[in-house]
Design an enzyme around this catalytic site. Structure first.
Site, mmCIF file in Angstrom:
data_model
loop_
_atom_site.group_PDB
_atom_site.id
_atom_site.type_symbol
_atom_site.label_atom_id
_atom_site.label_comp_id
_atom_site.label_asym_id
_atom_site.label_seq_id
_atom_site.Cartn_x
_atom_site.Cartn_y
_atom_site.Cartn_z
ATOM 1 C CG HIS A 80 -16.311 -27.030 21.254
ATOM 2 N ND1 HIS A 80 -17.346 -27.029 20.155
ATOM 3 C CD2 HIS A 80 -15.666 -25.991 21.167
ATOM 4 C CE1 HIS A 80 -17.155 -25.877 19.545
ATOM 5 N NE2 HIS A 80 -16.185 -25.217 20.164
ATOM 6 C CD GLU A 81 -13.049 -24.603 23.680
ATOM 7 O OE1 GLU A 81 -12.094 -24.180 23.358
ATOM 8 O OE2 GLU A 81 -14.017 -24.157 23.615
ATOM 9 C CG HIS B 229 -11.296 -25.612 18.732
ATOM 10 N ND1 HIS B 229 -11.746 -25.725 17.688
ATOM 11 C CD2 HIS B 229 -12.313 -25.110 19.723
ATOM 12 C CE1 HIS B 229 -12.648 -25.354 17.170
ATOM 13 N NE2 HIS B 229 -13.258 -24.842 18.716
#
Length: 358
Positions: free
Chosen positions: A17-18, A21
């Site tokens: 998920h990170e 980004h």
């Protein structure tokens, strides 16, 4: 071993998920000051280039800290200085990666593992003796159950789940749509109740029908994985509806501790190690899609809340040609973060208390 595997799986979902980004921020030239797995004090950190990479002590969440996220920075590579659509892509990238991961996990399971050599279909293959639903004005062999009470049927398991939800306007009945001979047939206020029927295993309380299965194919497993992914999104929406209408309460909420515990219990109850690994992987796909949906909710501090603010700010500034002071948005997200952290702490404490109470 299963506890460790469950923690690693959950950590992996946070990590990718990170990374969503992080990758899009780097792609658009935004400076990333820190990339961290977990929260709290750091137990490992190393700076490579302009970015500090760290692993922290509290195994909850993680973050990708970009320069100027709060809108206050003179750095030309600050997040606040990129155009609105790039901000939007960076914000939704984490959820997009989780969604994609969930879909790929489902596709791998349905396309390669032994338990899914034959995929169940929401098509009626026959009826048991003693059923009350078969007939010219009812269900027939070959009917594909398309929807129940307005909810699409994505997988065969949806049927029993949706039939278990009672309608407030006409309890005990359901609006069922089937596809028969290529056409949709609507059965309004149709009574679908479990009755005692004779099966090969003996008398059982069932809805009186059996469903067909289809041999696994490449396109069939791809479609089944997509349907399972979309169905998981729908389950999140139904769960949120139940939370808001009071059907479920705080005691039913769960956090990372409950997720790991559920993964572990599922594995321990499996008949073999291979089955345990498959069940953990399935649960991992389910959680991946859940994380994607929850992160896109329009709640301050979440990616969805930040994305909504980006869109509204861009629309306002485009129409009025006036800048909005970023401190207002920062205050909103800070307040939202405090509320979320408090809720997470309460849920985590509840989950730990329940473990010791058992």
């Amino acid at each position: 071993m299963y506890i460790l595997l469950a923690i690693l799986m959950f950590s992996f979902l946070i990590l990718i998920h990170e990374l969503g980004h992080f990758t899009t921020a780097k792609l658009f030239g935004v400076q990333v000051n820190e990339f961290s797995l977990f929260m709290g004090p750091a137990i490992f950190k190393k700076k490579i280039g302009e970015t500090l990479y760290s692993i922290r002590t509290i195994p909850i969440g993680g973050y990708c800290a970009m320069e100027g996220e709060d809108g206050v920075s003179d750095n030309p590579r600050a997040f606040a200085r990129v155009c609105w659509w790039k901000k939007l892509i960076i914000l939704v990238a984490g959820a997009a990666v989780n969604f994609l991961a969930g879909f790929l996990i489902f596709w791998f399971l349905f396309g390669t593992t032994a338990p899914y050599e034959n995929l169940p279909q929401p098509v009626i293959s026959g009826f048991y003796e003693g059923n009350t639903i078969q007939g010219p004005d009812g269900l027939q062999t070959g009917d594909e159950i398309y929807s129940i009470d307005g909810e699409r049927i994505y997988t065969s398991s949806n049927i029993s789940m949706l039939l278990a939800l009672n309608r407030s306007d006409h309890p005990g009945t359901h609006d069922i749509v089937v596809i028969r001979d290529g056409k949709k047939v609507v059965l309004d206020d149709f009574v679908m109740e479990r009755t005692l029927v004779q099966t090969e295993a003996g008398p059982q309380e069932l809805y009186g029908m059996s469903l067909s299965i289809a041999p696994r194919t490449f396109l069939g497993s791809l479609k089944y994985a997509w349907n399972a992914t979309i169905d998981t999104v729908r389950m999140v929406r139904i769960s949120l509806q139940m939370l808001f209408d009071g059907t479920v309460g705080f005691k039913d909420l769960g956090g990372p501790v409950m997720i790991v515990q559920t993964m572990t219990n599922t594995a321990e109850q499996s008949p073999s190690t291979a089955a345990a690994l498959i069940n953990i992987l399935y649960f991992c796909g389910f959680i991946a899609v859940n994380l994607a949906v929850m992160n896109l909710l329009p709640i301050p501090a979440l990616d969805g809340g930040r994305a909504v603010c980006v869109i509204l700010t861009a629309a306002y500034e485009g129409l009025t040609h006036k800048k909005i002071d970023p401190k207002y948005e920062n205050f909103l997200h800070t307040a939202g973060m405090l509320v979320l952290l408090t809720l997470m702490a309460l849920v985590t404490f509840k989950d730990i208390f329940n473990i010791f109470r058992r």
